[in-house]
Write a protein that holds these residues in place. Structure first.
Motif, PDB file in Angstrom:
ATOM      1  N   SER A  68       0.820   2.362   5.014  1.00  0.00           N
ATOM      2  CA  SER A  68       1.102   1.252   3.872  1.00  0.00           C
ATOM      3  C   SER A  68       0.895  -0.109   4.571  1.00  0.00           C
ATOM      4  O   SER A  68       0.787  -0.867   3.762  1.00  0.00           O
ATOM      5  N   MET A  69       0.997  -0.276   5.784  1.00  0.00           N
ATOM      6  CA  MET A  69       0.985  -1.711   6.387  1.00  0.00           C
ATOM      7  C   MET A  69      -0.616  -2.247   6.731  1.00  0.00           C
ATOM      8  O   MET A  69      -1.389  -1.455   6.480  1.00  0.00           O
ATOM      9  N   ARG A  70      -0.555  -3.219   5.996  1.00  0.00           N
ATOM     10  CA  ARG A  70      -1.925  -3.983   6.096  1.00  0.00           C
ATOM     11  C   ARG A  70      -2.826  -3.670   7.149  1.00  0.00           C
ATOM     12  O   ARG A  70      -4.083  -3.229   7.268  1.00  0.00           O
ATOM     13  N   ASP A  73      -5.327  -0.620   7.423  1.00  0.00           N
ATOM     14  CA  ASP A  73      -6.433  -0.553   6.915  1.00  0.00           C
ATOM     15  C   ASP A  73      -7.520  -0.833   8.014  1.00  0.00           C
ATOM     16  O   ASP A  73      -8.809  -0.474   7.778  1.00  0.00           O
ATOM     17  N   SER A 142       9.040  -1.545   0.269  1.00  0.00           N
ATOM     18  CA  SER A 142       9.242  -3.038   0.631  1.00  0.00           C
ATOM     19  C   SER A 142      10.839  -3.149   0.477  1.00  0.00           C
ATOM     20  O   SER A 142      11.542  -4.157   1.213  1.00  0.00           O
ATOM     21  N   ASP A 149       7.788  -5.603   5.626  1.00  0.00           N
ATOM     22  CA  ASP A 149       7.125  -6.059   4.387  1.00  0.00           C
ATOM     23  C   ASP A 149       6.709  -7.557   4.697  1.00  0.00           C
ATOM     24  O   ASP A 149       5.566  -8.209   4.602  1.00  0.00           O
ATOM     25  N   TRP A 152       4.302  -7.458   8.078  1.00  0.00           N
ATOM     26  CA  TRP A 152       2.999  -6.894   8.145  1.00  0.00           C
ATOM     27  C   TRP A 152       2.451  -6.433   6.650  1.00  0.00           C
ATOM     28  O   TRP A 152       1.345  -5.816   6.512  1.00  0.00           O
ATOM     29  N   GLN A 153       3.151  -6.994   5.555  1.00  0.00           N
ATOM     30  CA  GLN A 153       2.780  -6.831   4.103  1.00  0.00           C
ATOM     31  C   GLN A 153       2.639  -5.260   3.875  1.00  0.00           C
ATOM     32  O   GLN A 153       1.416  -4.623   3.787  1.00  0.00           O
ATOM     33  N   LYS A 155       1.923  -2.326   1.380  1.00  0.00           N
ATOM     34  CA  LYS A 155       1.339  -2.212   0.204  1.00  0.00           C
ATOM     35  C   LYS A 155       2.039  -1.376  -0.747  1.00  0.00           C
ATOM     36  O   LYS A 155       1.501   0.091  -0.811  1.00  0.00           O
ATOM     37  N   SER A 158       1.556  -3.462  -7.339  1.00  0.00           N
ATOM     38  CA  SER A 158       0.422  -4.369  -8.000  1.00  0.00           C
ATOM     39  C   SER A 158       0.566  -4.761  -9.310  1.00  0.00           C
ATOM     40  O   SER A 158       1.023  -3.903 -10.132  1.00  0.00           O
ATOM     41  N   HIS A 166      -8.953  -0.055  -3.158  1.00  0.00           N
ATOM     42  CA  HIS A 166      -8.911   0.719  -1.874  1.00  0.00           C
ATOM     43  C   HIS A 166      -9.694   2.046  -2.029  1.00  0.00           C
ATOM     44  O   HIS A 166     -10.387   2.536  -1.000  1.00  0.00           O
ATOM     45  N   ARG A 201      -1.421   4.677  -0.673  1.00  0.00           N
ATOM     46  CA  ARG A 201      -1.097   3.931  -1.866  1.00  0.00           C
ATOM     47  C   ARG A 201      -0.594   4.578  -2.998  1.00  0.00           C
ATOM     48  O   ARG A 201       0.301   4.227  -3.570  1.00  0.00           O
TER      49      ARG A 201
END
Length: 269
Positions: A68-70, A73, A142, A149, A152-153, A155, A158, A166, A201
């Motif tokens: 889930s870390m940016r 991706d 998070s 979080d 590394w943000q 996700k 939302s 995504h 996600r």
């Protein structure tokens, strides 16, 4: 040597209509109150099925936390890119350059469609928060790892969850590759990877299932129809192959980069 064109500069009316009608059907079923209620009920059950084990298994927790870390991706993007330009897998080595350009053009179409559609949905009551925001007992990554979080943000939430952007990218990659795949084994690998990379996600609650299997599929179908089944990709790809040939030829002289399939002299549409 003359190689067969990867894209045809003509309309494929049957497949174009099929993509658009399927996308419209998905949207209508989703808008229909009874259908929407069924999807929401299923998604709540599905979210709990995926999300609750986060506190029951350390392995499950860390797998999806990392995924889930940016930065993950970027890893996913590299895997998809490698499979796209890998010579003589789905595409012939001499066609990988055209395939790469064609896919980028398809992504641009996807981005335009998604942007327009999202603006429309945002003005209606159909837009919604993600599962982790709506469901009270959701386990949020998070909250469990605030340090990760921040750095590394993660996700996992939302405020504009529909459609799944995504998922739409993963799905258009899978659809694009499937159009040109030659064996059942290739299609199994393609779709297994697409579904696997959609999971983070869903597990973390950044999206409801319907954001992906309705919104993501719908956007991907529209992008596929308007790019690959119209003259657009064929015409623009042929033009870009001509004007970028000197650049590819220049980089093709470099020791390692020159071994890539997209650098081969015959790589044209």
């Amino acid at each position: 040597m003359d190689y067969p064109a990867l894209f045809q500069p003509k309309w494929n009316a049957k497949k174009f209509l099929l993509c658009n009608l399927l996308a419209l059907a998905l949207l209508l079923v989703w808008i229909w109150p009874a259908g929407h209620a069924v999807f929401t009920q299923f998604d709540e059950w599905f979210f709990h099925l995926l999300n609750r084990p986060l506190l029951q298994s350390k392995v499950w927790l860390w797998i999806w936390t990392v995924a889930s870390m940016r930065p993950f991706d970027i890893v996913v993007g590299l895997i998809l890119l490698v499979l796209l330009i890998k010579g003589d897998w789905v595409f012939k080595a001499v066609q990988t350059r055209a395939a790469l350009i064609g896919f980028v053009l398809t992504l641009i179409v996807l981005l335009i469609i998604r942007t327009v559609f999202s603006k429309i949905i945002d003005q209606t009551s159909l837009q919604h928060d993600s599962a982790s925001v709506v469901i009270a007992d959701a386990i949020k990554l998070s909250d469990l790892f605030p340090g990760l979080d921040k750095k590394w943000q993660l996700k996992d939430s939302s405020s504009q969850s529909f459609p799944g952007d995504h998922a739409s990218v993963l799905l258009i990659w899978a659809m694009f590759m499937s159009v040109f795949s030659r064996t059942a084994g290739q299609r199994v690998i393609i779709w297994a990877l697409a579904f696997l990379f959609m999971m983070p996600r869903l597990v973390a609650g950044a999206h409801w299932g319907q954001d992906d299997y309705i919104g993501g599929v719908m956007i991907a179908l529209l992008a596929l129809g308007w790019s690959c089944y119209t003259p657009f990709v064929a015409v623009i790809t042929r033009f870009l192959l001509r004007i970028t040939a000197p650049i590819f030829n220049l980089f093709g002289r470099l020791p390692l980069i020159g071994r890539l399939s997209i650098m081969k002299p015959g790589a044209r549409d």
